[in-house]
Design a protein around this motif. Structure first.
Motif, PDB file in Angstrom:
ATOM      1  N   THR A 123       0.154  -1.038  -0.124  1.00  0.00           N
ATOM      2  CA  THR A 123      -0.067  -0.255  -0.842  1.00  0.00           C
ATOM      3  C   THR A 123       1.289   1.030   0.418  1.00  0.00           C
ATOM      4  N   PRO A 124       0.282   2.536  -0.596  1.00  0.00           N
ATOM      5  CA  PRO A 124       1.345   3.475  -0.236  1.00  0.00           C
ATOM      6  C   PRO A 124       1.486   3.709   0.937  1.00  0.00           C
ATOM      7  N   HIS A 125       0.803   3.540   2.664  1.00  0.00           N
ATOM      8  CA  HIS A 125       1.367   3.344   3.231  1.00  0.00           C
ATOM      9  C   HIS A 125       2.187   2.639   3.682  1.00  0.00           C
ATOM     10  N   GLY A 126       2.530   1.460   3.252  1.00  0.00           N
ATOM     11  CA  GLY A 126       3.010   0.783   3.929  1.00  0.00           C
ATOM     12  C   GLY A 126       4.896   0.776   2.984  1.00  0.00           C
ATOM     13  N   LEU A 127       4.754   1.533   1.752  1.00  0.00           N
ATOM     14  CA  LEU A 127       5.682   2.131   1.210  1.00  0.00           C
ATOM     15  C   LEU A 127       6.411   3.167   1.326  1.00  0.00           C
ATOM     16  N   MET A 128       5.666   4.515   1.958  1.00  0.00           N
ATOM     17  CA  MET A 128       5.966   5.300   2.538  1.00  0.00           C
ATOM     18  C   MET A 128       6.951   4.669   4.342  1.00  0.00           C
ATOM     19  N   ILE A 129       6.621   4.191   4.952  1.00  0.00           N
ATOM     20  CA  ILE A 129       6.878   2.920   6.118  1.00  0.00           C
ATOM     21  C   ILE A 129       8.014   2.644   5.647  1.00  0.00           C
ATOM     22  N   ALA A 130       8.492   1.935   4.648  1.00  0.00           N
ATOM     23  CA  ALA A 130       9.524   1.613   4.186  1.00  0.00           C
ATOM     24  C   ALA A 130      10.836   2.287   4.344  1.00  0.00           C
ATOM     25  N   GLU A 131      10.328   3.157   3.369  1.00  0.00           N
ATOM     26  CA  GLU A 131      11.071   4.747   2.810  1.00  0.00           C
ATOM     27  C   GLU A 131      11.690   4.836   4.385  1.00  0.00           C
ATOM     28  N   ARG A 132      10.995   5.302   4.444  1.00  0.00           N
ATOM     29  CA  ARG A 132      11.251   5.948   6.200  1.00  0.00           C
ATOM     30  C   ARG A 132      12.066   4.989   6.656  1.00  0.00           C
ATOM     31  N   ILE A 133      12.565   4.276   7.560  1.00  0.00           N
ATOM     32  CA  ILE A 133      13.083   2.575   8.075  1.00  0.00           C
ATOM     33  C   ILE A 133      13.972   2.917   7.455  1.00  0.00           C
ATOM     34  N   SER A 134      14.518   2.184   6.179  1.00  0.00           N
ATOM     35  CA  SER A 134      15.582   2.347   5.005  1.00  0.00           C
ATOM     36  C   SER A 134      15.986   3.822   5.515  1.00  0.00           C
ATOM     37  N   GLY A 185       7.423  -3.352  -5.213  1.00  0.00           N
ATOM     38  CA  GLY A 185       6.805  -3.281  -3.660  1.00  0.00           C
ATOM     39  C   GLY A 185       7.731  -3.268  -2.717  1.00  0.00           C
ATOM     40  N   ILE A 186       7.916  -3.173  -0.868  1.00  0.00           N
ATOM     41  CA  ILE A 186       7.955  -2.894  -0.168  1.00  0.00           C
ATOM     42  C   ILE A 186       9.548  -2.924  -0.134  1.00  0.00           C
ATOM     43  N   ASN A 187      10.395  -4.104  -0.604  1.00  0.00           N
ATOM     44  CA  ASN A 187      11.890  -3.909  -1.238  1.00  0.00           C
ATOM     45  C   ASN A 187      12.240  -3.126  -2.549  1.00  0.00           C
TER      46      ASN A 187
END
Length: 216
Positions: free
Chosen positions: A125-136, A153-155
């Motif tokens: 989801t857009p929210h999931g992608l945003m969180i993945a980017e922030r964590i990384s 996706g998340i990767n």
């Protein structure tokens, strides 16, 4: 990348493909070469002789391995046999670690391992992608390289986030490193190389991806 490591890489790939030495036995040989002070000057034939395999009996496999590695070298793809000090320590500990790792990009990235994987669903989801980017990005800024499969996706979000940080990421590909796949992620993959990161694979140049690995 030394000529000796290339020779060991060719011999290891030929032994694996020919079936004359594979799996745990091949990994044991390479580990022995790593700790052998005289292994740094071995030729392809001398590596084969170590395990009692004559060059004529695997000549086709040697020729094919040499061709594939030479093709890769021309594209900036370096073979890193398990005998090399550059081979990632954590990967070496895995029971079925690839005898030869192939790297395109900044070889020094291997010296920065261990890294962190931020992986997840391909249907993010857009929210999931945003969180993945922030964590990384946070991990990258803290000096931890992101080491992920290059996948939609998340990767992909994790790689994009890492590129905003201070540590370049490492993309793991499921095929030869002539170009990145899937096609949708090639711009992202190219940015990883441009940023000083690296692509890695257990496959030499010329090996195509299994279609299952590229399903979005």
């Amino acid at each position: 990348m030394s000529h000796d490591e290339i020779a060991i890489g060719v011999a290891a790939l030929a032994l694996q493909r020919s079936g004359r030495l594979a799996g745990a036995a091949l990994r044991q040989l390479l580990d022995e070469l790593r700790t052998d002070d005289g292994a740094g000057s071995l030729s392809i034939n001398e590596v084969l002789e170590r395990v009692g395999v004559s060059r004529p009996s695997v000549n086709k496999s040697v020729g094919d391995a040499q061709r594939d590695i030479d093709r890769g070298l021309a594209l900036g793809i370096a073979p890193v046999p398990m005998s090399s000090d550059r081979y990632p320590v954590g990967l070496r500990r895995i029971a079925d670690a690839p005898p030869v790792l192939f790297v395109r990009g900044d070889m020094a990235m291997l010296d920065k391992l261990p890294g962190v994987a931020v992986a997840g669903t391909r249907r993010a989801t857009p929210h999931g992608l945003m969180i993945a980017e922030r964590i990384s990005q946070y991990l990258s800024d803290e000096g931890w390289p992101i080491v992920n499969e290059l996948a939609i996706g998340i990767n992909a979000g994790a790689h994009a986030g890492a590129l905003k940080g201070k540590s370049s990421p490492i993309a793991v590909l499921a095929h030869g490193l002539e170009r990145a796949g899937p096609a949708k992620l090639r711009p992202l993959a190219d940015r990883i190389l441009e940023d000083g990161g690296a692509w890695v694979s257990e496959h030499p140049a010329g090996v195509a991806a299994n279609s299952d690995s590229l399903v979005p």
